[in-house]
Design a protein around this motif. Sequence first.
Motif, PDB file in Angstrom:
ATOM      1  N   GLY A  29       0.812  -1.199   0.000  1.00 36.64           N
ATOM      2  CA  GLY A  29       0.000   0.000   0.000  1.00 36.64           C
ATOM      3  C   GLY A  29       0.850   1.256   0.000  1.00 36.64           C
ATOM      4  O   GLY A  29       1.859   1.334   0.692  1.00 36.64           O
ATOM      5  N   SER A  30       0.424   2.223  -0.799  1.00 36.87           N
ATOM      6  CA  SER A  30       1.125   3.494  -0.923  1.00 36.87           C
ATOM      7  C   SER A  30       0.077   4.580  -1.178  1.00 36.87           C
ATOM      8  O   SER A  30      -1.022   4.284  -1.649  1.00 36.87           O
ATOM      9  CB  SER A  30       2.106   3.404  -2.105  1.00 36.87           C
ATOM     10  OG  SER A  30       2.626   4.676  -2.424  1.00 36.87           O
ATOM     11  N   ARG A  31       0.452   5.837  -0.884  1.00 41.70           N
ATOM     12  CA  ARG A  31      -0.464   6.930  -1.270  1.00 41.70           C
ATOM     13  C   ARG A  31      -0.482   7.068  -2.782  1.00 41.70           C
ATOM     14  O   ARG A  31      -1.439   7.567  -3.350  1.00 41.70           O
ATOM     15  CB  ARG A  31       0.001   8.252  -0.644  1.00 41.70           C
ATOM     16  CG  ARG A  31      -0.171   8.331   0.860  1.00 41.70           C
ATOM     17  CD  ARG A  31       0.593   9.485   1.442  1.00 41.70           C
ATOM     18  NE  ARG A  31       2.031   9.344   1.187  1.00 41.70           N
ATOM     19  CZ  ARG A  31       2.946  10.265   1.442  1.00 41.70           C
ATOM     20  NH1 ARG A  31       2.579  11.404   1.974  1.00 41.70           N
ATOM     21  NH2 ARG A  31       4.226  10.051   1.176  1.00 41.70           N
ATOM     22  N   GLN A  32       0.595   6.656  -3.427  1.00 42.23           N
ATOM     23  CA  GLN A  32       0.685   6.742  -4.894  1.00 42.23           C
ATOM     24  C   GLN A  32       1.107   5.381  -5.450  1.00 42.23           C
ATOM     25  O   GLN A  32       2.274   5.191  -5.827  1.00 42.23           O
ATOM     26  CB  GLN A  32       1.740   7.772  -5.298  1.00 42.23           C
ATOM     27  CG  GLN A  32       1.427   9.187  -4.864  1.00 42.23           C
ATOM     28  CD  GLN A  32       2.649  10.069  -5.075  1.00 42.23           C
ATOM     29  OE1 GLN A  32       3.636   9.990  -4.357  1.00 42.23           O
ATOM     30  NE2 GLN A  32       2.590  10.895  -6.107  1.00 42.23           N
ATOM     31  N   GLU A  34       0.787   4.058  -8.172  1.00 41.09           N
ATOM     32  CA  GLU A  34       1.274   4.082  -9.559  1.00 41.09           C
ATOM     33  C   GLU A  34       2.789   4.238  -9.634  1.00 41.09           C
ATOM     34  O   GLU A  34       3.422   3.783 -10.588  1.00 41.09           O
ATOM     35  CB  GLU A  34       0.561   5.176 -10.381  1.00 41.09           C
ATOM     36  CG  GLU A  34       0.772   6.611  -9.935  1.00 41.09           C
ATOM     37  CD  GLU A  34      -0.085   7.040  -8.732  1.00 41.09           C
ATOM     38  OE1 GLU A  34      -0.860   6.215  -8.215  1.00 41.09           O
ATOM     39  OE2 GLU A  34       0.055   8.203  -8.305  1.00 41.09           O
ATOM     40  N   LYS A  35       3.393   4.822  -8.591  1.00 37.93           N
ATOM     41  CA  LYS A  35       4.850   5.022  -8.637  1.00 37.93           C
ATOM     42  C   LYS A  35       5.603   3.689  -8.509  1.00 37.93           C
ATOM     43  O   LYS A  35       6.803   3.620  -8.744  1.00 37.93           O
ATOM     44  CB  LYS A  35       5.304   6.014  -7.566  1.00 37.93           C
ATOM     45  CG  LYS A  35       5.325   5.446  -6.160  1.00 37.93           C
ATOM     46  CD  LYS A  35       5.786   6.471  -5.150  1.00 37.93           C
ATOM     47  CE  LYS A  35       5.773   5.849  -3.754  1.00 37.93           C
ATOM     48  NZ  LYS A  35       5.986   6.784  -2.687  1.00 37.93           N
ATOM     49  N   LEU A  36       4.869   2.632  -8.116  1.00 37.32           N
ATOM     50  CA  LEU A  36       5.496   1.313  -7.943  1.00 37.32           C
ATOM     51  C   LEU A  36       5.388   0.443  -9.196  1.00 37.32           C
ATOM     52  O   LEU A  36       5.866  -0.701  -9.207  1.00 37.32           O
ATOM     53  CB  LEU A  36       4.840   0.574  -6.778  1.00 37.32           C
ATOM     54  CG  LEU A  36       4.961   1.250  -5.410  1.00 37.32           C
ATOM     55  CD1 LEU A  36       4.033   0.609  -4.409  1.00 37.32           C
ATOM     56  CD2 LEU A  36       6.408   1.195  -4.929  1.00 37.32           C
TER      57      LEU A  36
HETATM   58  N1  LIG Z   1      14.436   0.360   5.756  1.00 32.65           N
HETATM   59  C1  LIG Z   1      14.905  -0.419   6.728  1.00 32.65           C
HETATM   60  O1  LIG Z   1      15.885  -1.163   6.554  1.00 32.65           O
HETATM   61  C2  LIG Z   1      14.226  -0.394   8.080  1.00 32.65           C
HETATM   62  C3  LIG Z   1      14.763  -1.186   9.121  1.00 32.65           C
HETATM   63  C4  LIG Z   1      14.130  -1.210  10.365  1.00 32.65           C
HETATM   64  C5  LIG Z   1      13.006  -0.421  10.578  1.00 32.65           C
HETATM   65  N2  LIG Z   1      12.518   0.377   9.550  1.00 32.65           N
HETATM   66  C6  LIG Z   1      11.328   1.195   9.796  1.00 32.65           C
HETATM   67  O2  LIG Z   1      10.325   0.788   8.867  1.00 32.65           O
HETATM   68  C7  LIG Z   1       9.536   1.921   8.492  1.00 32.65           C
HETATM   69  C8  LIG Z   1       9.604   2.061   6.968  1.00 32.65           C
HETATM   70  O3  LIG Z   1      10.931   2.392   6.612  1.00 32.65           O
HETATM   71  P1  LIG Z   1      11.393   2.516   5.084  1.00 32.65           P
HETATM   72  O4  LIG Z   1      12.849   2.629   5.109  1.00 32.65           O
HETATM   73  O5  LIG Z   1      10.763   1.444   4.287  1.00 32.65           O
HETATM   74  O6  LIG Z   1      10.769   3.845   4.512  1.00 32.65           O
HETATM   75  P2  LIG Z   1      10.254   5.230   5.074  1.00 32.65           P
HETATM   76  O7  LIG Z   1      10.707   6.241   4.138  1.00 32.65           O
HETATM   77  O8  LIG Z   1      10.603   5.390   6.516  1.00 32.65           O
HETATM   78  O9  LIG Z   1       8.649   5.044   4.955  1.00 32.65           O
HETATM   79  C9  LIG Z   1       8.082   4.848   3.710  1.00 32.65           C
HETATM   80  C10 LIG Z   1       6.589   4.829   3.789  1.00 32.65           C
HETATM   81  O10 LIG Z   1       6.085   5.913   4.602  1.00 32.65           O
HETATM   82  C11 LIG Z   1       4.979   6.487   3.916  1.00 32.65           C
HETATM   83  N3  LIG Z   1       4.784   7.909   4.231  1.00 32.65           N
HETATM   84  C12 LIG Z   1       5.706   8.893   4.173  1.00 32.65           C
HETATM   85  N4  LIG Z   1       5.113  10.089   4.470  1.00 32.65           N
HETATM   86  C13 LIG Z   1       3.804   9.832   4.687  1.00 32.65           C
HETATM   87  C14 LIG Z   1       2.680  10.640   5.016  1.00 32.65           C
HETATM   88  N5  LIG Z   1       2.792  11.979   5.173  1.00 32.65           N
HETATM   89  N6  LIG Z   1       1.478  10.055   5.174  1.00 32.65           N
HETATM   90  C15 LIG Z   1       1.357   8.705   5.010  1.00 32.65           C
HETATM   91  N7  LIG Z   1       2.390   7.880   4.689  1.00 32.65           N
HETATM   92  C16 LIG Z   1       3.599   8.441   4.537  1.00 32.65           C
HETATM   93  C17 LIG Z   1       5.326   6.357   2.454  1.00 32.65           C
HETATM   94  O11 LIG Z   1       4.121   6.415   1.712  1.00 32.65           O
HETATM   95  P3  LIG Z   1       4.109   6.566   0.119  1.00 32.65           P
HETATM   96  O12 LIG Z   1       4.408   5.198  -0.406  1.00 32.65           O
HETATM   97  O13 LIG Z   1       2.744   7.027  -0.147  1.00 32.65           O
HETATM   98  O14 LIG Z   1       5.176   7.568  -0.243  1.00 32.65           O
HETATM   99  C18 LIG Z   1       5.995   4.988   2.385  1.00 32.65           C
HETATM  100  O15 LIG Z   1       5.053   3.984   2.135  1.00 32.65           O
HETATM  101  C19 LIG Z   1      10.117   3.118   9.236  1.00 32.65           C
HETATM  102  O16 LIG Z   1       9.374   3.338  10.404  1.00 32.65           O
HETATM  103  C20 LIG Z   1      11.534   2.678   9.553  1.00 32.65           C
HETATM  104  O17 LIG Z   1      12.064   3.325  10.687  1.00 32.65           O
HETATM  105  C21 LIG Z   1      13.103   0.400   8.331  1.00 32.65           C
END
Ligand SMILES: NC(=O)c1ccc[n+]([C@@H]2O[C@H](COP(=O)([O-])OP(=O)(O)OC[C@H]3O[C@@H](n4cnc5c(N)ncnc54)[C@H](OP(=O)(O)O)[C@@H]3O)[C@@H](O)[C@H]2O)c1
Length: 220
Positions: A29-32, A34-36
């Motif tokens: 799930g994403s807000r957009q 289509e970007k995926l």
């Molecule tokens: N990446 C890792 O290796 C890792 C490891 C451990 C824990 N985590 C945790 O897992 C979570 C996800 O991390 P991530 O690295 O995948 O990416 P992220 O950049 O922290 O989160 C991406 C997601 O957040 C959503 N998002 C951003 N702004 C938003 C808003 N204003 N309203 C609603 N949704 C919003 C985005 O939605 P859209 O798709 O619509 O843009 C996207 O789906 C985080 O809490 C992070 O701390 C990540």
Amino acid sequence: MNIGIIGAGNAGRTLGSALAKQGYSVMLGSRQPEKLAEWVQIENADNPSIFVGTFSEAAAFGELLIHAITGRKAIEALNLAGETNLDGKVLLDVSLPIDFTEGRMTLFTQTGESLGERIQSAFPGAKVVKVMNHIAAGVMVNPNRVADGDHDLFMCGNDAAAKQAVSTLLTQAFGWKRIYDLGDISAAQATEGLALLASRVASVLGHGMMNFKVSQSTSS
Ligand SMILES: NC(=O)c1ccc[n+]([C@@H]2O[C@H](COP(=O)([O-])OP(=O)(O)OC[C@H]3O[C@@H](n4cnc5c(N)ncnc54)[C@H](OP(=O)(O)O)[C@@H]3O)[C@@H](O)[C@H]2O)c1
């Protein structure tokens, strides 16, 4: 089993890709959504089992849900996913309440609380299970990448059956060997805090492909 992933960043996509390879049907799930499109086309070339949709569509699709939203927007995104789509479902939560405004990683939660507890409190019908929040996504889905998988996971949540379901999923899908059940969701204060330590250790190592292992005396 259908798995809905609320969040399509690095963690959501890494988890989705790995689960699809293990035979699960996944909707990100994403807000957009289509970007995926391009990413999904590549992922689905051999095995079309990844779908994309809105937060609400992914939450409705999943029998089990994964929450992978940037911490500050977690509640906002889960509200978009829809409380009724979360009710009664396991919500495997990897999110972190992290903040970098001070030039280093800190937690935006207060002493004595956690993002896991905030989510459980905002969505009482969901069965929140906090797990894997302190490790890199590439290790979440492939623990054998570090020390042949000889390291540990920490899990917490209020629902015993939900924790069992998550434990089974992580063992069967990714090969995790040891998962410590730390008790109710208040233990998320500890597991989220562990991310601060992991981040510092990763800085020393120069990479994030690491995890911790519990060692204990053989006599008590
Ligand atoms: N990446 C890792 O290796 C890792 C490891 C451990 C824990 N985590 C945790 O897992 C979570 C996800 O991390 P991530 O690295 O995948 O990416 P992220 O950049 O922290 O989160 C991406 C997601 O957040 C959503 N998002 C951003 N702004 C938003 C808003 N204003 N309203 C609603 N949704 C919003 C985005 O939605 P859209 O798709 O619509 O843009 C996207 O789906 C985080 O809490 C992070 O701390 C990540």
